[in-house]
Design a protein around this motif. Structure first.
Motif, PDB file in Angstrom:
ATOM      1  N   ASP A  36       0.791  -1.110   0.056  1.00  0.00           N
ATOM      2  CA  ASP A  36      -0.009   0.035  -0.036  1.00  0.00           C
ATOM      3  C   ASP A  36       0.938   1.265   0.004  1.00  0.00           C
ATOM      4  O   ASP A  36       0.644   2.096  -0.859  1.00  0.00           O
ATOM      5  N   SER A  48       2.219   5.665  -2.659  1.00  0.00           N
ATOM      6  CA  SER A  48       0.991   4.548  -2.652  1.00  0.00           C
ATOM      7  C   SER A  48       1.426   3.877  -3.962  1.00  0.00           C
ATOM      8  O   SER A  48       1.383   4.175  -5.053  1.00  0.00           O
ATOM      9  N   GLY A  49       1.294   2.416  -3.780  1.00  0.00           N
ATOM     10  CA  GLY A  49       1.632   1.491  -4.949  1.00  0.00           C
ATOM     11  C   GLY A  49       2.979   1.830  -5.496  1.00  0.00           C
ATOM     12  O   GLY A  49       3.833   2.300  -4.849  1.00  0.00           O
ATOM     13  N   PRO A  55      -1.957   0.124  -5.373  1.00  0.00           N
ATOM     14  CA  PRO A  55      -1.712  -0.752  -4.352  1.00  0.00           C
ATOM     15  C   PRO A  55      -2.675  -2.032  -4.024  1.00  0.00           C
ATOM     16  O   PRO A  55      -3.919  -1.812  -4.404  1.00  0.00           O
ATOM     17  N   GLU A 144       6.793  -2.810   3.902  1.00  0.00           N
ATOM     18  CA  GLU A 144       5.567  -1.975   3.903  1.00  0.00           C
ATOM     19  C   GLU A 144       5.597  -1.045   4.996  1.00  0.00           C
ATOM     20  O   GLU A 144       5.806  -1.555   6.139  1.00  0.00           O
TER      21      GLU A 144
END
Length: 148
Positions: A36, A48-49, A55, A144
């Protein structure tokens, strides 16, 4: 009904004529999801992603860079804003939730079979046990960020 017959016939034809790496009507593949949030750049911006994937996107991993300890990995998945599948190399740090899964889809089956570890005429093919060993290695790379 006719499409189902064509798919089954086509797969059996591939199995018999080219000795494809399949067990029944599926192919074992390492699957993961895009993280994410992750750090990006020298200023450690939170992104993000990835550039190519949103994500949580599901990607199919092709473990062909074993000599580099699988720090980067070739993946096949649906990109942002497109319906087709792309084949790119991304950092293993930007992936999470690695698992071993069976691939049944004809289009994915063909795309994965084109890659070196799964190639039909390749003398070296990955077994399920080797994929499980690689799975243990790549699980350690995930980075992450959990945002509140």
């Amino acid at each position: 009904m006719m499409n189902l017959f064509k798919c089954i016939f086509k797969r059996k034809e591939i199995d018999q004529n080219e000795n494809a790496f399949v067990e029944g009507e599926f192919l074992w593949c390492i699957v993961g999801n895009i993280v994410d949030y992750h750090f990006y750049g020298e200023q450690k911006e939170i992104k993000s992603g990835t550039k190519h994937f949103r994500p949580g996107a599901k990607v199919y991993c092709i473990p062909e860079f074993g000599g580099m300890a699988h720090e980067t990995i070739r993946v096949i998945g649906k990109p942002r804003g497109s319906r087709g599948m792309i084949n790119v190399i991304i950092s293993t740090k930007k992936m999470k939730n690695f698992r071993l899964q069976k691939v049944y889809s004809d289009s994915l089956f063909e795309k994965i079979s084109e890659q070196a570890p799964y190639r039909v005429n390749n003398s070296y093919r990955l077994s399920k046990k080797e994929l499980v060993d690689i799975l243990d290695i790549v699980k350690a790379y995930t980075e992450e960020i959990k945002l509140p």
